[in-house]
Design a protein around this motif. Structure first.
Motif, PDB file in Angstrom:
ATOM      1  N   PRO A  78      21.005   9.673  15.650  1.00 31.60           N
ATOM      2  CA  PRO A  78      20.887   9.273  14.253  1.00 31.60           C
ATOM      3  C   PRO A  78      19.577   8.546  14.027  1.00 31.60           C
ATOM      4  O   PRO A  78      19.189   7.667  14.814  1.00 31.60           O
ATOM      5  CB  PRO A  78      22.091   8.345  14.038  1.00 31.60           C
ATOM      6  CG  PRO A  78      22.388   7.805  15.384  1.00 31.60           C
ATOM      7  CD  PRO A  78      22.000   8.869  16.378  1.00 31.60           C
ATOM      8  N   SER A  79      18.846   8.909  12.989  1.00 33.38           N
ATOM      9  CA  SER A  79      17.597   8.240  12.651  1.00 33.38           C
ATOM     10  C   SER A  79      17.489   8.173  11.136  1.00 33.38           C
ATOM     11  O   SER A  79      18.441   8.465  10.417  1.00 33.38           O
ATOM     12  CB  SER A  79      16.393   8.957  13.274  1.00 33.38           C
ATOM     13  OG  SER A  79      15.213   8.178  13.118  1.00 33.38           O
ATOM     14  N   ALA A  80      16.328   7.792  10.642  1.00 31.96           N
ATOM     15  CA  ALA A  80      16.085   7.699   9.203  1.00 31.96           C
ATOM     16  C   ALA A  80      14.592   7.815   8.966  1.00 31.96           C
ATOM     17  O   ALA A  80      13.782   7.535   9.858  1.00 31.96           O
ATOM     18  CB  ALA A  80      16.624   6.384   8.642  1.00 31.96           C
ATOM     19  N   SER A  81      14.234   8.215   7.761  1.00 29.77           N
ATOM     20  CA  SER A  81      12.833   8.414   7.409  1.00 29.77           C
ATOM     21  C   SER A  81      12.398   7.401   6.353  1.00 29.77           C
ATOM     22  O   SER A  81      13.219   6.796   5.668  1.00 29.77           O
ATOM     23  CB  SER A  81      12.615   9.832   6.864  1.00 29.77           C
ATOM     24  OG  SER A  81      12.947  10.809   7.820  1.00 29.77           O
ATOM     25  N   SER A  82      11.075   7.228   6.254  1.00 29.61           N
ATOM     26  CA  SER A  82      10.496   6.442   5.166  1.00 29.61           C
ATOM     27  C   SER A  82       9.495   7.307   4.421  1.00 29.61           C
ATOM     28  O   SER A  82       8.917   8.240   4.996  1.00 29.61           O
ATOM     29  CB  SER A  82       9.825   5.172   5.697  1.00 29.61           C
ATOM     30  OG  SER A  82       8.821   5.491   6.640  1.00 29.61           O
ATOM     31  N   PHE A  83       9.284   7.001   3.139  1.00 29.74           N
ATOM     32  CA  PHE A  83       8.505   7.853   2.254  1.00 29.74           C
ATOM     33  C   PHE A  83       7.471   7.050   1.465  1.00 29.74           C
ATOM     34  O   PHE A  83       7.806   6.001   0.885  1.00 29.74           O
ATOM     35  CB  PHE A  83       9.414   8.565   1.253  1.00 29.74           C
ATOM     36  CG  PHE A  83      10.394   9.527   1.874  1.00 29.74           C
ATOM     37  CD1 PHE A  83      10.144  10.890   1.902  1.00 29.74           C
ATOM     38  CD2 PHE A  83      11.576   9.064   2.433  1.00 29.74           C
ATOM     39  CE1 PHE A  83      11.042  11.775   2.471  1.00 29.74           C
ATOM     40  CE2 PHE A  83      12.487   9.945   3.001  1.00 29.74           C
ATOM     41  CZ  PHE A  83      12.218  11.309   3.025  1.00 29.74           C
ATOM     42  N   PHE A  84       6.242   7.546   1.442  1.00 26.88           N
ATOM     43  CA  PHE A  84       5.182   7.059   0.552  1.00 26.88           C
ATOM     44  C   PHE A  84       4.786   5.598   0.786  1.00 26.88           C
ATOM     45  O   PHE A  84       3.966   5.068   0.043  1.00 26.88           O
ATOM     46  CB  PHE A  84       5.572   7.227  -0.929  1.00 26.88           C
ATOM     47  CG  PHE A  84       6.027   8.606  -1.307  1.00 26.88           C
ATOM     48  CD1 PHE A  84       5.200   9.706  -1.123  1.00 26.88           C
ATOM     49  CD2 PHE A  84       7.294   8.816  -1.836  1.00 26.88           C
ATOM     50  CE1 PHE A  84       5.612  10.984  -1.477  1.00 26.88           C
ATOM     51  CE2 PHE A  84       7.720  10.087  -2.191  1.00 26.88           C
ATOM     52  CZ  PHE A  84       6.886  11.170  -2.011  1.00 26.88           C
ATOM     53  N   LEU A  85       5.333   4.942   1.786  1.00 26.74           N
ATOM     54  CA  LEU A  85       5.016   3.540   2.050  1.00 26.74           C
ATOM     55  C   LEU A  85       4.095   3.459   3.260  1.00 26.74           C
ATOM     56  O   LEU A  85       4.505   3.788   4.374  1.00 26.74           O
ATOM     57  CB  LEU A  85       6.293   2.739   2.294  1.00 26.74           C
ATOM     58  CG  LEU A  85       6.104   1.247   2.618  1.00 26.74           C
ATOM     59  CD1 LEU A  85       5.401   0.523   1.471  1.00 26.74           C
ATOM     60  CD2 LEU A  85       7.450   0.596   2.928  1.00 26.74           C
TER      61      LEU A  85
ATOM     62  N   VAL B 151       0.852  -1.182   0.000  1.00 22.71           N
ATOM     63  CA  VAL B 151       0.000   0.000   0.000  1.00 22.71           C
ATOM     64  C   VAL B 151       0.894   1.240   0.000  1.00 22.71           C
ATOM     65  O   VAL B 151       1.692   1.448   0.920  1.00 22.71           O
ATOM     66  CB  VAL B 151      -0.940   0.029   1.219  1.00 22.71           C
ATOM     67  CG1 VAL B 151      -1.858   1.248   1.161  1.00 22.71           C
ATOM     68  CG2 VAL B 151      -1.762  -1.254   1.283  1.00 22.71           C
ATOM     69  N   LEU B 152       0.788   2.041  -1.060  1.00 24.99           N
ATOM     70  CA  LEU B 152       1.512   3.302  -1.155  1.00 24.99           C
ATOM     71  C   LEU B 152       0.568   4.451  -0.814  1.00 24.99           C
ATOM     72  O   LEU B 152      -0.648   4.331  -0.950  1.00 24.99           O
ATOM     73  CB  LEU B 152       2.085   3.486  -2.561  1.00 24.99           C
ATOM     74  CG  LEU B 152       3.049   2.392  -3.037  1.00 24.99           C
ATOM     75  CD1 LEU B 152       3.544   2.693  -4.458  1.00 24.99           C
ATOM     76  CD2 LEU B 152       4.232   2.237  -2.088  1.00 24.99           C
ATOM     77  N   THR B 153       1.140   5.562  -0.381  1.00 30.36           N
ATOM     78  CA  THR B 153       0.308   6.656   0.117  1.00 30.36           C
ATOM     79  C   THR B 153       0.771   8.015  -0.394  1.00 30.36           C
ATOM     80  O   THR B 153       1.971   8.286  -0.504  1.00 30.36           O
ATOM     81  CB  THR B 153       0.296   6.668   1.662  1.00 30.36           C
ATOM     82  OG1 THR B 153      -0.441   7.801   2.119  1.00 30.36           O
ATOM     83  CG2 THR B 153       1.702   6.739   2.236  1.00 30.36           C
ATOM     84  N   ASN B 154      -0.211   8.846  -0.684  1.00 33.27           N
ATOM     85  CA  ASN B 154       0.004  10.259  -1.000  1.00 33.27           C
ATOM     86  C   ASN B 154      -0.893  11.089  -0.083  1.00 33.27           C
ATOM     87  O   ASN B 154      -1.466  12.094  -0.486  1.00 33.27           O
ATOM     88  CB  ASN B 154      -0.318  10.511  -2.481  1.00 33.27           C
ATOM     89  CG  ASN B 154       0.113  11.890  -2.966  1.00 33.27           C
ATOM     90  OD1 ASN B 154       1.027  12.513  -2.416  1.00 33.27           O
ATOM     91  ND2 ASN B 154      -0.545  12.388  -4.004  1.00 33.27           N
ATOM     92  N   THR B 155      -0.990  10.635   1.177  1.00 33.18           N
ATOM     93  CA  THR B 155      -1.959  11.188   2.125  1.00 33.18           C
ATOM     94  C   THR B 155      -1.864  12.704   2.247  1.00 33.18           C
ATOM     95  O   THR B 155      -2.880  13.400   2.301  1.00 33.18           O
ATOM     96  CB  THR B 155      -1.771  10.542   3.511  1.00 33.18           C
ATOM     97  OG1 THR B 155      -2.027   9.139   3.400  1.00 33.18           O
ATOM     98  CG2 THR B 155      -2.700  11.147   4.536  1.00 33.18           C
ATOM     99  N   PHE B 156      -0.650  13.239   2.326  1.00 38.71           N
ATOM    100  CA  PHE B 156      -0.489  14.672   2.549  1.00 38.71           C
ATOM    101  C   PHE B 156      -0.126  15.438   1.272  1.00 38.71           C
ATOM    102  O   PHE B 156       0.151  16.632   1.322  1.00 38.71           O
ATOM    103  CB  PHE B 156       0.570  14.908   3.628  1.00 38.71           C
ATOM    104  CG  PHE B 156       0.219  14.259   4.930  1.00 38.71           C
ATOM    105  CD1 PHE B 156      -0.837  14.729   5.694  1.00 38.71           C
ATOM    106  CD2 PHE B 156       0.905  13.141   5.382  1.00 38.71           C
ATOM    107  CE1 PHE B 156      -1.192  14.118   6.881  1.00 38.71           C
ATOM    108  CE2 PHE B 156       0.562  12.522   6.574  1.00 38.71           C
ATOM    109  CZ  PHE B 156      -0.496  13.010   7.329  1.00 38.71           C
ATOM    110  N   GLY B 157      -0.116  14.741   0.140  1.00 42.33           N
ATOM    111  CA  GLY B 157       0.194  15.392  -1.130  1.00 42.33           C
ATOM    112  C   GLY B 157      -0.942  16.278  -1.608  1.00 42.33           C
ATOM    113  O   GLY B 157      -2.114  16.047  -1.306  1.00 42.33           O
ATOM    114  N   THR B 158      -0.585  17.292  -2.380  1.00 46.43           N
ATOM    115  CA  THR B 158      -1.586  18.199  -2.952  1.00 46.43           C
ATOM    116  C   THR B 158      -1.686  18.068  -4.460  1.00 46.43           C
ATOM    117  O   THR B 158      -2.518  18.721  -5.085  1.00 46.43           O
ATOM    118  CB  THR B 158      -1.248  19.655  -2.588  1.00 46.43           C
ATOM    119  OG1 THR B 158       0.090  19.949  -3.028  1.00 46.43           O
ATOM    120  CG2 THR B 158      -1.339  19.875  -1.089  1.00 46.43           C
TER     121      THR B 158
END
Length: 382
Positions: free
Chosen positions: A158-165, A37-44
């Motif tokens: 130190p951390s890391a982010s995830s995108f669109f997943l 499941v991919l997401t564009n929840t906050f995209g405009t």
């Protein structure tokens, strides 16, 4: 992999342009079919996907050769995800073992910076993900890595982010319950380590597996999350349907939320304990309406944290007393009792304190997990 200096930020300050994003998802329970499941929840604006695949991870940014599967979405190999929307892939046959790392590759052909749209991402997912050199490298055994999603937070971690997943769903080999842990940074895993899978929920998953209890676990924690007000992301009441009730097959939910409402409120009267209790009751009622078992977790001690106040401490204790004694929850995880200093209960035990006096250390997360009665998960439903 090229070396990189970790940028100090509140999240990975990345955009993508004709690049492949390779992300790692740890699945607690394996199975025979997978969908992503991919997401564009906050995209405009629409998010265009140039290609996507799923595979088993080998190590680092490499996949196990031959395990990759092409993903389509309603039959489309190159979908555009509308603003605010999710897109669920068509299922693919794929043998996935328990506790496996699955790789999700997404080729992003457009320049996300040029679109001027908000990027949907999880600022601190505590899992390093990989960004390719330019081009479509979906399914490549060895990804040509240009950078990673790692960064250094303003507090030095130190951390890391995830995108669109959004998530990875699996058809299991036998009936399996599904637990969603709804919470803030303590559920998200702050101070548990980067790429370590040592959050209290990971440790609980290991205990359940060892006991032969079939339960998939989903981490619904977002650092900075609150019950009533927006913080790093939407408030808990706003995101509960999306992050808990919409998860396929959910049977159980744990709720540990409110310390950021209290801490950020400082000495102000609002949010009041009554307002926080009302928020918890809303979440409980919505979960019970779906037939879920709901377990509440007490808020751990935080004296010494940057936003601790005597007024906030009084609210924490009052909310914890309600969680323990009201009977509103089906059961209670008393994380506060498991981690507090017996000589000074407003603080965590020194060995359980990561040093910021808010988040547990790895030993503290272990104590939290070990305090849970796993027999509460033996039955798959209410």
């Amino acid at each position: 992999m090229p070396s990189q200096q970790l940028e100090v930020a509140g999240g990975s300050r990345l955009h993508f342009n004709n690049q492949t994003l390779r992300q790692i998802a740890r699945l607690s329970t394996g199975g025979t079919r997978v969908r992503v499941v991919l997401t564009n929840t906050f995209g405009t604006v629409p998010l265009r996907i140039g290609a996507a695949q799923v595979a088993l991870r080998d190590k680092g940014a490499s996949i196990v050769a031959g395990t990759n599967r092409v993903l389509t979405f309603g039959g489309l190999a190159q979908p555009a995800i509308p603003p605010g929307a999710l897109m669920v892939s068509d299922p693919v046959d794929m043998e996935v073992p328990d506790s496996a790392d699955v790789v999700v590759d997404v080729y992003l052909p457009d320049n996300t910076a040029a679109s001027r749209s908000s990027v949907t991402y999880h600022p601190a997912s505590w899992q390093t993900n990989y960004v390719s050199a330019q081009g479509n490298h979906v399914g490549a055994v060895s990804l040509p890595v240009a950078t990673t999603t790692a960064y250094r937070r303003s507090d030095g971690l130190p951390s890391a982010s995830s995108f669109f997943l959004s998530r990875v769903e699996v058809v299991t080999r036998q009936p399996t319950g599904v637990l969603v842990a709804f919470g803030d940074s303590i559920t998200d895993g702050t101070q548990s380590g980067l790429d370590q899978n040592r959050r209290w929920l990971n440790l609980l998953d290991a205990r359940l597996t060892a006991a032969g209890i079939r339960m998939s676990v989903i981490n619904g924690g977002i650092g900075g999350g609150r019950v009533l007000e927006d913080g790093v992301g939407p408030n808990g009441l706003a995101r509960f349907d999306r992050d808990v009730l919409a998860q396929a097959g959910t049977t159980h939910v744990t709720i540990m939320l409110g310390i950021n409402d209290i801490g950020n409120g400082g000495a102000k009267p609002n949010p009041s304990v009554a307002e926080l209790i009302a928020g918890h009751r809303q979440l409980i009622d919505r979960a019970h309406a779906r037939g879920l078992r709901v377990y509440g977790a007490t808020l751990t001690a935080f004296e010494g944290a940057a936003y601790w106040t005597p007024e906030g401490e009084a609210k924490r204790q009052a909310l914890n007393e309600w969680i323990r004694s009201s009977g509103a929850y089906d059961a209670v995880f008393d994380f506060a009792a498991a981690t507090q200093d017996p000589t000074r209960p407003t603080r965590m035990r020194p060995e359980y304190d990561s040093g910021d006096h808010l988040h547990p250390s790895p030993a503290g997360y272990t104590a939290m997990s070990n305090s849970i009665d796993i027999e509460l998960f033996r039955s798959p439903g209410r």
